[in-house]
Design a protein around this motif. Structure first.
Motif, PDB file in Angstrom:
ATOM      1  N   SER A  60       0.843  -1.201   0.000  1.00 16.46           N
ATOM      2  CA  SER A  60       0.000   0.000   0.000  1.00 16.46           C
ATOM      3  C   SER A  60       0.875   1.247   0.000  1.00 16.46           C
ATOM      4  CB  SER A  60      -0.913   0.009   1.237  1.00 16.46           C
ATOM      5  OG  SER A  60      -0.160   0.115   2.431  1.00 16.46           O
ATOM      6  N   VAL A  61       0.251   2.359  -0.393  1.00 22.22           N
ATOM      7  CA  VAL A  61       0.879   3.674  -0.283  1.00 22.22           C
ATOM      8  C   VAL A  61      -0.029   4.523   0.596  1.00 22.22           C
ATOM      9  CG1 VAL A  61       1.665   5.737  -1.482  1.00 22.22           C
ATOM     10  CG2 VAL A  61       1.901   3.500  -2.584  1.00 22.22           C
ATOM     11  N   PHE A  62       0.489   4.962   1.736  1.00 18.40           N
ATOM     12  CA  PHE A  62      -0.272   5.759   2.689  1.00 18.40           C
ATOM     13  C   PHE A  62       0.274   7.181   2.663  1.00 18.40           C
ATOM     14  CE2 PHE A  62      -2.965   5.610   6.575  1.00 18.40           C
ATOM     15  CZ  PHE A  62      -2.727   6.888   7.048  1.00 18.40           C
ATOM     16  N   ALA A  63      -0.587   8.139   2.301  1.00 19.64           N
ATOM     17  CA  ALA A  63      -0.186   9.552   2.265  1.00 19.64           C
ATOM     18  C   ALA A  63      -0.734  10.267   3.486  1.00 19.64           C
ATOM     19  CB  ALA A  63      -0.686  10.216   0.992  1.00 19.64           C
ATOM     20  N   LEU A  64       0.155  10.841   4.267  1.00 16.84           N
ATOM     21  CA  LEU A  64      -0.221  11.620   5.443  1.00 16.84           C
ATOM     22  C   LEU A  64      -0.290  13.079   5.015  1.00 16.84           C
ATOM     23  CD1 LEU A  64      -0.766  10.962   8.429  1.00 16.84           C
ATOM     24  CD2 LEU A  64       1.626  11.490   8.897  1.00 16.84           C
ATOM     25  N   LEU A  65      -1.490  13.657   5.077  1.00 12.14           N
ATOM     26  CA  LEU A  65      -1.738  15.004   4.570  1.00 12.14           C
ATOM     27  C   LEU A  65      -2.134  15.933   5.701  1.00 12.14           C
ATOM     28  CD1 LEU A  65      -4.014  13.918   1.569  1.00 12.14           C
ATOM     29  CD2 LEU A  65      -1.528  14.158   1.572  1.00 12.14           C
ATOM     30  N   GLY A  66      -1.720  17.186   5.592  1.00 10.68           N
ATOM     31  CA  GLY A  66      -2.087  18.166   6.607  1.00 10.68           C
ATOM     32  C   GLY A  66      -1.266  19.425   6.461  1.00 10.68           C
ATOM     33  N   PRO A  67      -1.706  20.516   7.069  1.00 10.33           N
ATOM     34  CA  PRO A  67      -0.968  21.780   6.988  1.00 10.33           C
ATOM     35  C   PRO A  67       0.333  21.712   7.771  1.00 10.33           C
ATOM     36  CG  PRO A  67      -2.754  21.973   8.559  1.00 10.33           C
ATOM     37  CD  PRO A  67      -2.923  20.637   7.906  1.00 10.33           C
ATOM     38  N   LEU A 107       8.375   4.222  -7.006  1.00  9.29           N
ATOM     39  CA  LEU A 107       7.539   3.875  -5.856  1.00  9.29           C
ATOM     40  C   LEU A 107       6.459   2.868  -6.249  1.00  9.29           C
ATOM     41  CD1 LEU A 107       7.130   7.298  -4.007  1.00  9.29           C
ATOM     42  CD2 LEU A 107       8.806   5.476  -3.630  1.00  9.29           C
ATOM     43  N   LEU A 108       5.861   3.057  -7.413  1.00  3.06           N
ATOM     44  CA  LEU A 108       4.858   2.097  -7.879  1.00  3.06           C
ATOM     45  C   LEU A 108       5.474   0.726  -8.099  1.00  3.06           C
ATOM     46  CD1 LEU A 108       2.831   4.322 -10.389  1.00  3.06           C
ATOM     47  CD2 LEU A 108       2.048   3.433  -8.180  1.00  3.06           C
ATOM     48  N   HIS A 159       2.388  17.683   0.467  1.00  2.00           N
ATOM     49  CA  HIS A 159       1.421  18.751   0.278  1.00  2.00           C
ATOM     50  C   HIS A 159       0.810  18.686  -1.116  1.00  2.00           C
ATOM     51  CE1 HIS A 159       3.624  20.720   3.685  1.00  2.00           C
ATOM     52  NE2 HIS A 159       2.395  21.068   3.988  1.00  2.00           N
ATOM     53  N   MET A 160       1.299  17.763  -1.948  1.00  2.00           N
ATOM     54  CA  MET A 160       0.890  17.700  -3.342  1.00  2.00           C
ATOM     55  C   MET A 160      -0.294  16.753  -3.495  1.00  2.00           C
ATOM     56  SD  MET A 160       4.575  17.834  -5.226  1.00  2.00           S
ATOM     57  CE  MET A 160       5.675  19.219  -4.910  1.00  2.00           C
ATOM     58  N   MET A 161      -1.480  17.330  -3.533  1.00  2.00           N
ATOM     59  CA  MET A 161      -2.703  16.537  -3.529  1.00  2.00           C
ATOM     60  C   MET A 161      -2.870  15.691  -4.788  1.00  2.00           C
ATOM     61  SD  MET A 161      -4.110  17.083  -0.634  1.00  2.00           S
ATOM     62  CE  MET A 161      -3.580  18.164   0.686  1.00  2.00           C
ATOM     63  N   ASP A 162      -2.470  16.240  -5.948  1.00  4.36           N
ATOM     64  CA  ASP A 162      -2.617  15.462  -7.174  1.00  4.36           C
ATOM     65  C   ASP A 162      -1.711  14.241  -7.163  1.00  4.36           C
ATOM     66  OD1 ASP A 162      -0.372  17.082  -7.263  1.00  4.36           O
ATOM     67  OD2 ASP A 162      -0.501  17.463  -9.415  1.00  4.36           O
ATOM     68  N   THR A 163      -0.495  14.414  -6.646  1.00  9.94           N
ATOM     69  CA  THR A 163       0.429  13.282  -6.537  1.00  9.94           C
ATOM     70  C   THR A 163      -0.093  12.258  -5.552  1.00  9.94           C
ATOM     71  OG1 THR A 163       2.335  14.656  -7.089  1.00  9.94           O
ATOM     72  CG2 THR A 163       2.779  12.611  -5.924  1.00  9.94           C
ATOM     73  N   ALA A 164      -0.621  12.721  -4.423  1.00  7.92           N
ATOM     74  CA  ALA A 164      -1.191  11.806  -3.441  1.00  7.92           C
ATOM     75  C   ALA A 164      -2.354  11.022  -4.038  1.00  7.92           C
ATOM     76  CB  ALA A 164      -1.645  12.569  -2.204  1.00  7.92           C
ATOM     77  N   GLN A 165      -3.193  11.697  -4.805  1.00  7.28           N
ATOM     78  CA  GLN A 165      -4.338  11.007  -5.403  1.00  7.28           C
ATOM     79  C   GLN A 165      -3.881   9.971  -6.423  1.00  7.28           C
ATOM     80  OE1 GLN A 165      -7.564  13.545  -6.470  1.00  7.28           O
ATOM     81  NE2 GLN A 165      -8.644  11.985  -7.635  1.00  7.28           N
ATOM     82  N   GLN A 166      -2.799  10.254  -7.157  1.00  3.43           N
ATOM     83  CA  GLN A 166      -2.273   9.300  -8.125  1.00  3.43           C
ATOM     84  C   GLN A 166      -1.688   8.070  -7.464  1.00  3.43           C
ATOM     85  OE1 GLN A 166       0.583  11.126 -10.808  1.00  3.43           O
ATOM     86  NE2 GLN A 166      -0.699  12.928 -11.070  1.00  3.43           N
ATOM     87  N   LEU A 167      -1.008   8.258  -6.333  1.00  3.45           N
ATOM     88  CA  LEU A 167      -0.231   7.181  -5.739  1.00  3.45           C
ATOM     89  C   LEU A 167      -0.918   6.466  -4.574  1.00  3.45           C
ATOM     90  CD1 LEU A 167       3.368   8.704  -5.514  1.00  3.45           C
ATOM     91  CD2 LEU A 167       2.648   6.787  -6.930  1.00  3.45           C
ATOM     92  N   ALA A 168      -1.631   7.218  -3.747  1.00  2.10           N
ATOM     93  CA  ALA A 168      -2.038   6.691  -2.441  1.00  2.10           C
ATOM     94  C   ALA A 168      -3.229   5.753  -2.520  1.00  2.10           C
ATOM     95  CB  ALA A 168      -2.339   7.845  -1.491  1.00  2.10           C
ATOM     96  N   LEU A 207      -9.076  14.567  -4.360  1.00  7.89           N
ATOM     97  CA  LEU A 207      -8.568  14.518  -2.991  1.00  7.89           C
ATOM     98  C   LEU A 207      -8.389  15.920  -2.439  1.00  7.89           C
ATOM     99  CD1 LEU A 207      -7.610  12.729  -0.684  1.00  7.89           C
ATOM    100  CD2 LEU A 207      -5.339  12.666  -1.753  1.00  7.89           C
ATOM    101  N   GLU A 208      -8.029  16.864  -3.291  1.00  8.82           N
ATOM    102  CA  GLU A 208      -7.885  18.247  -2.843  1.00  8.82           C
ATOM    103  C   GLU A 208      -9.220  18.795  -2.338  1.00  8.82           C
ATOM    104  OE1 GLU A 208      -6.200  22.578  -4.389  1.00  8.82           O
ATOM    105  OE2 GLU A 208      -6.456  20.929  -5.809  1.00  8.82           O
ATOM    106  N   GLU A 209     -10.299  18.512  -3.050  1.00 10.59           N
ATOM    107  CA  GLU A 209     -11.621  18.954  -2.609  1.00 10.59           C
ATOM    108  C   GLU A 209     -11.984  18.316  -1.270  1.00 10.59           C
ATOM    109  OE1 GLU A 209     -14.404  18.072  -5.679  1.00 10.59           O
ATOM    110  OE2 GLU A 209     -13.643  19.583  -7.061  1.00 10.59           O
ATOM    111  N   ALA A 210     -11.678  17.040  -1.117  1.00  8.35           N
ATOM    112  CA  ALA A 210     -11.950  16.362   0.149  1.00  8.35           C
ATOM    113  C   ALA A 210     -11.143  16.968   1.293  1.00  8.35           C
ATOM    114  CB  ALA A 210     -11.642  14.867   0.020  1.00  8.35           C
ATOM    115  N   TYR A 211      -9.871  17.275   1.001  1.00  5.04           N
ATOM    116  CA  TYR A 211      -9.002  17.865   2.015  1.00  5.04           C
ATOM    117  C   TYR A 211      -9.541  19.209   2.480  1.00  5.04           C
ATOM    118  CZ  TYR A 211      -4.793  20.038   3.958  1.00  5.04           C
ATOM    119  OH  TYR A 211      -3.906  20.689   4.776  1.00  5.04           O
TER     120      TYR A 211
END
Length: 253
Positions: free
Chosen positions: A40-47, A187-188, A202-211, A242-246
């Motif tokens: 799995s790929v787990f992305a930890l997101l936050g300010p 990584l893939l 902080h890169m939401m598009d990258t997180a959505q592609q990978l996570a 994912l950006e909208e969700a964030y």
């Protein structure tokens, strides 16, 4: 040689339970709970200041929690640090490299630290340099390289012993599009081969592609955690990205 742990399909490579960290009377992390399945790929997101780097440092064994536990491949990071660390690798936001070494020397050196035979370390190092587009930099001194190239060298060193868990703090910050694409592809490939990746970004598009999984961290607490599609479904009016969700789940807090 220390190599990839035998992680059964469906099992958890990382378990974080009740993680707490206080500093100077402030709560940095407050009862964090999450799990990462194998592959799995787990992305930890936050300010900034949400606790992402503190979480990664505790997982990597570089900081100690005030409460809770972390297990990597079943090994407690605090009670069984050597066994836990043998199963993982950590790439910080600003990797500290030995500037007098060449690229190939550095990756071979890291392999030797993990107890790899010299021939095996060299073979793995050469393959990783090709995969990361570093073959042309093979004999260049690390002190002469750009930030993005150093980041790729640090990743090559982290992967040389084939860890079960790769931990990365902001791995795409400051990278040009080509370097970022190379790292995403690596990584893939690593995940397809059986490893897992825990990263902050902080890169939401990258997180959505990978996570495959995400955790939204705010003020040391997990606002939402789970499979990426499930977390996106928690957003008001159904988030398309994912950006909208964030923004929906974290932005108003």
């Amino acid at each position: 040689m220390v190599g990839k742990a035998d992680i059964a399909v469906g099992s958890d490579v990382l378990v974080v339970e009740g993680l707490g960290r206080n500093l100077g009377g402030c709560t940095i992390l407050d009862s964090l709970d999450f799990r990462m399945p194998a592959r799995s790929v787990f992305a930890l997101l936050g300010p900034n200041g949400a606790g992402k780097t503190t979480t990664l440092n505790i997982v990597a064994g570089l900081d100690a929690p005030d409460a809770g536990a972390v297990r990597i491949c079943g090994y407690d990071v605090q009670r069984q640090p050597i066994r836990a660390r043998q199963s993982m690798a950590y790439v910080p936001d600003e990797p500290a490299l030995y500037d007098v070494l060449s690229v190939i020397e550095y990756v071979e050196f890291v392999g030797a630290l993990w107890g790899m035979e010299a021939a095996d370390a060299l073979m793995r190092a050469e393959a990783l340099l090709v995969e990361l587009g570093l073959a042309k930099n093979r004999d260049a001194r690390l002190g002469t390289l750009s930030r993005g190239t150093r980041q790729k060298v640090a990743l090559a060193g982290a992967l040389v012993h084939e860890p079960s868990l790769l931990v990365m703090d902001e791995p795409f910050t400051g990278l040009d599009p080509i370097a970022a694409r190379q790292i995403r592809q690596v990584l893939l490939r690593v995940v397809q081969a059986g490893a897992s990746v825990l990263m902050s970004t902080h890169m939401m598009d990258t997180a959505q592609q990978l996570a495959t999984h995400v955790g939204l961290l705010m003020g040391g607490r997990l606002v939402a955690v789970g499979e990426t599609a499930q977390v996106m479904g928690l957003a008001r009016e159904g988030a398309k990205t994912l950006e909208e969700a964030y923004v929906s789940l974290v932005g108003g807090r």
